[in-house]
Design an enzyme around this catalytic site. Structure first.
Site, PDB file in Angstrom:
ATOM      1  N   ARG A   1      13.410  -7.464   5.127  1.00  0.00           N
ATOM      2  CA  ARG A   1      14.782  -7.971   5.227  1.00  0.00           C
ATOM      3  C   ARG A   1      15.709  -6.859   5.687  1.00  0.00           C
ATOM      4  O   ARG A   1      15.528  -5.698   5.315  1.00  0.00           O
ATOM      5  CB  ARG A   1      15.273  -8.459   3.857  1.00  0.00           C
ATOM      6  CG  ARG A   1      14.643  -9.724   3.354  1.00  0.00           C
ATOM      7  CD  ARG A   1      15.213 -10.075   1.992  1.00  0.00           C
ATOM      8  NE  ARG A   1      16.664 -10.259   2.040  1.00  0.00           N
ATOM      9  CZ  ARG A   1      17.260 -11.389   2.388  1.00  0.00           C
ATOM     10  NH1 ARG A   1      16.538 -12.437   2.706  1.00  0.00           N
ATOM     11  NH2 ARG A   1      18.575 -11.481   2.408  1.00  0.00           N
TER      12      ARG A   1
ATOM     13  N   ASP B   1      20.532   2.395   7.401  1.00  0.00           N
ATOM     14  CA  ASP B   1      21.901   1.916   7.586  1.00  0.00           C
ATOM     15  C   ASP B   1      21.812   0.415   7.846  1.00  0.00           C
ATOM     16  O   ASP B   1      20.754  -0.184   7.653  1.00  0.00           O
ATOM     17  CB  ASP B   1      22.630   2.698   8.698  1.00  0.00           C
ATOM     18  CG  ASP B   1      21.926   2.586  10.035  1.00  0.00           C
ATOM     19  OD1 ASP B   1      21.115   1.660  10.219  1.00  0.00           O
ATOM     20  OD2 ASP B   1      22.192   3.433  10.916  1.00  0.00           O
TER      21      ASP B   1
ATOM     22  N   HIS C   1       8.623   3.033   8.824  1.00  0.00           N
ATOM     23  CA  HIS C   1       8.360   2.181   9.983  1.00  0.00           C
ATOM     24  C   HIS C   1       7.083   2.673  10.669  1.00  0.00           C
ATOM     25  O   HIS C   1       6.914   3.878  10.866  1.00  0.00           O
ATOM     26  CB  HIS C   1       9.546   2.265  10.954  1.00  0.00           C
ATOM     27  CG  HIS C   1       9.353   1.427  12.180  1.00  0.00           C
ATOM     28  ND1 HIS C   1       9.432   0.053  12.144  1.00  0.00           N
ATOM     29  CD2 HIS C   1       9.063   1.770  13.459  1.00  0.00           C
ATOM     30  CE1 HIS C   1       9.204  -0.414  13.360  1.00  0.00           C
ATOM     31  NE2 HIS C   1       8.974   0.599  14.175  1.00  0.00           N
TER      32      HIS C   1
ATOM     33  N   SER D   1       0.829  -1.215   0.000  1.00  0.00           N
ATOM     34  CA  SER D   1       0.000   0.000   0.000  1.00  0.00           C
ATOM     35  C   SER D   1       0.863   1.265   0.000  1.00  0.00           C
ATOM     36  O   SER D   1       0.465   2.283  -0.573  1.00  0.00           O
ATOM     37  CB  SER D   1      -0.980  -0.004   1.172  1.00  0.00           C
ATOM     38  OG  SER D   1      -0.332   0.279   2.384  1.00  0.00           O
TER      39      SER D   1
HETATM   40  C1  GRF Z   1       3.910  -0.667   6.736  1.00  0.00           C
HETATM   41  O1  GRF Z   1       3.227  -0.573   7.957  1.00  0.00           O
HETATM   42  C2  GRF Z   1       5.322  -0.148   6.863  1.00  0.00           C
HETATM   43  O2  GRF Z   1       5.442   0.894   7.790  1.00  0.00           O
HETATM   44  C3  GRF Z   1       6.064  -1.357   7.352  1.00  0.00           C
HETATM   45  O3  GRF Z   1       5.486  -2.437   6.680  1.00  0.00           O
HETATM   46  C4  GRF Z   1       4.147  -2.107   6.321  1.00  0.00           C
HETATM   47  C5  GRF Z   1       4.051  -2.297   4.855  1.00  0.00           C
HETATM   48  O4  GRF Z   1       2.743  -2.092   4.388  1.00  0.00           O
HETATM   49  N1  GRF Z   1       7.482  -1.236   7.130  1.00  0.00           N
HETATM   50  P1  GRF Z   1       2.447  -1.994   2.833  1.00  0.00           P
HETATM   51  O5  GRF Z   1       3.013  -3.279   2.235  1.00  0.00           O
HETATM   52  O6  GRF Z   1       3.146  -0.778   2.315  1.00  0.00           O
HETATM   53  O7  GRF Z   1       0.972  -1.921   2.715  1.00  0.00           O
END
Ligand code: GRF
Length: 220
Positions: free
Chosen positions: A110, A160, A128, A33
Protein backbone atom coordinates in the site's frame (compact mmCIF):
# COMPACT_ATOMS: atom_id res chain seq x y z
CA UNK A 1 35.10 -9.94 54.27
CA UNK A 2 34.28 -13.10 52.32
CA UNK A 3 31.07 -13.55 54.29
CA UNK A 4 29.79 -10.17 53.35
CA UNK A 5 26.66 -10.39 51.22
CA UNK A 6 27.45 -9.36 47.68
CA UNK A 7 26.47 -5.86 46.88
CA UNK A 8 24.09 -5.93 43.93
CA UNK A 9 23.27 -2.25 44.18
CA UNK A 10 25.28 -0.79 41.29
CA UNK A 11 24.43 -3.70 38.97
CA UNK A 12 20.74 -3.22 39.60
CA UNK A 13 21.13 0.48 39.02
CA UNK A 14 22.89 -0.17 35.73
CA UNK A 15 20.21 -2.60 34.58
CA UNK A 16 17.48 -0.10 35.32
CA UNK A 17 19.27 2.60 33.37
CA UNK A 18 20.21 0.62 30.27
CA UNK A 19 19.14 2.51 27.17
CA UNK A 20 15.79 1.26 25.91
CA UNK A 21 15.93 -0.85 22.77
CA UNK A 22 14.39 0.90 19.79
CA UNK A 23 10.99 -0.50 18.91
CA UNK A 24 10.20 -1.59 15.37
CA UNK A 25 6.75 -1.77 13.81
CA UNK A 26 6.66 -4.13 10.83
CA UNK A 27 3.99 -3.68 8.15
CA UNK A 28 3.50 -6.51 5.68
CA UNK A 29 0.95 -7.99 3.28
CA UNK A 30 2.28 -11.42 2.42
CA UNK A 31 5.12 -13.92 2.74
CA UNK A 32 7.09 -11.98 5.34
CA UNK A 33 10.59 -13.27 4.60
CA UNK A 34 12.11 -9.82 5.15
CA UNK A 35 10.33 -9.60 8.49
CA UNK A 36 11.69 -13.05 9.40
CA UNK A 37 15.22 -12.05 8.48
CA UNK A 38 14.97 -8.96 10.69
CA UNK A 39 13.55 -11.04 13.56
CA UNK A 40 16.35 -13.61 13.16
CA UNK A 41 18.99 -10.89 13.18
CA UNK A 42 17.52 -9.50 16.38
CA UNK A 43 17.45 -12.96 17.98
CA UNK A 44 21.10 -13.62 17.11
CA UNK A 45 22.24 -10.20 18.31
CA UNK A 46 23.15 -8.85 14.88
CA UNK A 47 20.56 -6.12 15.28
CA UNK A 48 19.93 -4.28 18.52
CA UNK A 49 16.20 -3.56 18.49
CA UNK A 50 12.90 -5.21 19.30
CA UNK A 51 9.82 -5.89 17.25
CA UNK A 52 6.96 -4.14 19.03
CA UNK A 53 4.22 -5.15 16.61
CA UNK A 54 3.64 -6.76 13.21
CA UNK A 55 0.66 -5.37 11.30
CA UNK A 56 -0.87 -6.76 8.13
CA UNK A 57 -3.63 -5.41 5.92
CA UNK A 58 -4.33 -8.95 4.74
CA UNK A 59 -5.65 -11.54 7.22
CA UNK A 60 -4.17 -14.42 5.21
CA UNK A 61 -0.62 -13.03 5.17
CA UNK A 62 1.90 -15.75 5.98
CA UNK A 63 4.01 -13.12 7.75
CA UNK A 64 1.24 -12.57 10.29
CA UNK A 65 1.15 -16.28 11.09
CA UNK A 66 4.94 -16.38 11.50
CA UNK A 67 4.73 -13.40 13.86
CA UNK A 68 2.14 -15.20 15.99
CA UNK A 69 4.26 -18.35 16.07
CA UNK A 70 7.21 -16.27 17.27
CA UNK A 71 5.08 -14.88 20.09
CA UNK A 72 5.13 -11.34 18.73
CA UNK A 73 2.22 -8.92 18.76
CA UNK A 74 0.50 -9.64 15.45
CA UNK A 75 -2.39 -7.47 14.39
CA UNK A 76 -4.54 -7.59 11.29
CA UNK A 77 -6.13 -4.34 10.19
CA UNK A 78 -7.99 -5.13 6.95
CA UNK A 79 -7.77 -2.31 4.42
CA UNK A 80 -10.46 -3.41 2.00
CA UNK A 81 -12.90 -0.64 1.10
CA UNK A 82 -11.38 1.95 3.41
CA UNK A 83 -10.27 5.42 2.40
CA UNK A 84 -6.46 5.68 2.47
CA UNK A 85 -6.20 8.17 5.30
CA UNK A 86 -8.93 6.58 7.39
CA UNK A 87 -6.99 3.33 7.15
CA UNK A 88 -3.65 4.97 7.89
CA UNK A 89 -5.07 6.62 11.01
CA UNK A 90 -5.97 3.17 12.33
CA UNK A 91 -2.49 1.84 11.59
CA UNK A 92 -0.75 4.85 13.14
CA UNK A 93 -2.90 4.48 16.28
CA UNK A 94 -1.82 0.82 16.57
CA UNK A 95 1.84 1.75 16.07
CA UNK A 96 1.56 4.47 18.75
CA UNK A 97 -0.13 2.01 21.11
CA UNK A 98 2.97 -0.17 20.83
CA UNK A 99 5.33 2.82 21.14
CA UNK A 100 6.98 2.19 17.83
CA UNK A 101 10.10 4.23 17.01
CA UNK A 102 10.75 3.01 13.47
CA UNK A 103 8.26 1.63 10.92
CA UNK A 104 9.58 -0.99 8.50
CA UNK A 105 7.51 -1.75 5.42
CA UNK A 106 8.32 -5.31 4.43
CA UNK A 107 6.21 -6.23 1.44
CA UNK A 108 3.39 -3.89 2.50
CA UNK A 109 1.39 -3.45 -0.68
CA UNK A 110 0.00 0.00 0.00
CA UNK A 111 1.03 3.56 -0.64
CA UNK A 112 1.12 5.61 2.57
CA UNK A 113 -0.86 8.83 2.96
CA UNK A 114 0.76 12.21 3.63
CA UNK A 115 -0.74 11.93 7.13
CA UNK A 116 1.16 8.68 7.88
CA UNK A 117 4.41 10.03 6.44
CA UNK A 118 4.10 13.20 8.58
CA UNK A 119 3.33 11.22 11.73
CA UNK A 120 6.51 9.15 11.36
CA UNK A 121 8.73 11.77 9.76
CA UNK A 122 11.95 10.12 8.46
CA UNK A 123 11.08 7.08 10.55
CA UNK A 124 9.57 4.82 7.88
CA UNK A 125 11.70 2.48 5.76
CA UNK A 126 10.81 0.39 2.73
CA UNK A 127 12.61 -2.30 0.78
CA UNK A 128 12.30 -2.59 -2.98
CA UNK A 129 13.61 -5.48 -5.14
CA UNK A 130 15.35 -3.25 -7.66
CA UNK A 131 18.01 -0.57 -7.88
CA UNK A 132 15.90 2.59 -7.55
CA UNK A 133 15.15 4.88 -9.25
CA UNK A 134 14.99 2.16 -11.92
CA UNK A 135 11.90 -0.03 -12.00
CA UNK A 136 9.72 1.27 -9.15
CA UNK A 137 6.35 -0.29 -8.44
CA UNK A 138 5.18 -3.84 -8.96
CA UNK A 139 7.18 -6.68 -10.56
CA UNK A 140 10.53 -4.89 -10.40
CA UNK A 141 12.44 -8.07 -11.22
CA UNK A 142 10.28 -8.63 -14.30
CA UNK A 143 10.78 -5.01 -15.35
CA UNK A 144 14.57 -5.41 -14.99
CA UNK A 145 14.66 -8.56 -17.13
CA UNK A 146 12.41 -7.03 -19.77
CA UNK A 147 14.59 -3.94 -19.97
CA UNK A 148 17.71 -6.06 -20.34
CA UNK A 149 19.80 -4.60 -17.51
CA UNK A 150 22.95 -6.52 -16.57
CA UNK A 151 22.87 -5.55 -12.89
CA UNK A 152 19.94 -5.42 -10.51
CA UNK A 153 19.57 -5.58 -6.74
CA UNK A 154 17.62 -4.09 -3.89
CA UNK A 155 17.14 -0.72 -2.25
CA UNK A 156 16.22 0.26 1.30
CA UNK A 157 14.98 3.82 1.45
CA UNK A 158 13.08 6.28 3.60
CA UNK A 159 9.42 6.48 2.70
CA UNK A 160 7.73 9.60 1.46
CA UNK A 161 4.25 9.82 -0.04
CA UNK A 162 5.44 8.88 -3.52
CA UNK A 163 5.91 5.32 -4.69
CA UNK A 164 9.41 3.86 -4.02
CA UNK A 165 10.79 7.38 -3.95
CA UNK A 166 12.38 8.59 -0.67
CA UNK A 167 16.11 9.01 0.14
CA UNK A 168 18.18 5.85 -0.32
CA UNK A 169 19.95 4.33 2.68
CA UNK A 170 21.41 1.04 1.38
CA UNK A 171 21.62 -0.66 -2.02
CA UNK A 172 22.97 -4.11 -2.81
CA UNK A 173 23.67 -5.13 -6.42
CA UNK A 174 23.49 -8.57 -8.01
CA UNK A 175 24.36 -9.64 -11.56
CA UNK A 176 21.62 -10.54 -14.01
CA UNK A 177 22.68 -13.84 -15.59
CA UNK A 178 22.02 -14.91 -19.18
CA UNK A 179 19.68 -17.72 -18.20
CA UNK A 180 17.82 -15.84 -15.47
CA UNK A 181 14.08 -16.10 -15.13
CA UNK A 182 12.03 -13.76 -12.94
CA UNK A 183 12.15 -16.45 -10.25
CA UNK A 184 15.93 -17.01 -10.25
CA UNK A 185 16.64 -13.26 -10.33
CA UNK A 186 14.12 -12.60 -7.55
CA UNK A 187 15.71 -15.33 -5.42
CA UNK A 188 19.22 -13.85 -5.90
CA UNK A 189 17.93 -10.40 -4.97
CA UNK A 190 16.02 -11.73 -1.94
CA UNK A 191 19.23 -13.06 -0.37
CA UNK A 192 20.59 -9.50 -0.52
CA UNK A 193 17.32 -7.99 0.74
CA UNK A 194 17.58 -10.02 3.91
CA UNK A 195 20.96 -8.47 4.71
CA UNK A 196 20.37 -4.99 3.36
CA UNK A 197 17.29 -4.33 5.48
CA UNK A 198 19.10 -5.07 8.72
CA UNK A 199 22.04 -2.90 7.64
CA UNK A 200 19.73 0.01 6.90
CA UNK A 201 17.84 -0.34 10.19
CA UNK A 202 21.14 -0.41 12.06
CA UNK A 203 22.30 2.78 10.33
CA UNK A 204 19.04 4.61 10.97
CA UNK A 205 18.81 3.55 14.62
CA UNK A 206 22.43 4.49 15.27
CA UNK A 207 21.60 8.07 14.32
CA UNK A 208 24.95 8.43 12.55
CA UNK A 209 23.50 9.77 9.35
CA UNK A 210 22.36 13.08 7.98
CA UNK A 211 20.43 14.20 4.97
CA UNK A 212 21.98 16.46 2.32
CA UNK A 213 19.31 17.03 -0.27
CA UNK A 214 18.29 13.50 -1.21
CA UNK A 215 21.60 12.02 -0.07
CA UNK A 216 21.75 10.02 3.13
CA UNK A 217 25.30 10.65 4.33
CA UNK A 218 26.48 7.96 6.73
CA UNK A 219 29.01 9.27 9.21
CA UNK A 220 31.69 6.72 10.06
C1 GRF B 1 10.23 -8.21 -1.35
O1 GRF B 1 10.76 -8.55 -2.60
C2 GRF B 1 10.34 -6.72 -1.10
O2 GRF B 1 11.47 -6.15 -1.70
C3 GRF B 1 9.10 -6.19 -1.76
O3 GRF B 1 8.11 -7.15 -1.49
C4 GRF B 1 8.73 -8.42 -1.28
C5 GRF B 1 8.28 -8.88 0.05
O4 GRF B 1 8.75 -10.18 0.33
N1 GRF B 1 8.77 -4.88 -1.28
P1 GRF B 1 8.61 -10.79 1.79
O5 GRF B 1 7.12 -10.69 2.12
O6 GRF B 1 9.44 -9.96 2.71
O7 GRF B 1 9.07 -12.19 1.68
Amino acid sequence: LLDRPRDHGPARFAARHLPMKKRLGILLSGRGSNFEAIANNIDTGRLEAEIAVVISNRPEARGLEIARQRGLNAVCIPSKGLDREVYDRMVVAELRKHQVDLVCLAGFMRLLSAYFVREFNMAILNIHPGLLPSFPGLDAQHQALEHGVKVSGCTVHFVDEYLDHGPIIVQHAVPVLEDDTVETLAARILVEEHQAYTEAIRIVLSGTWRLEGRRVIIES
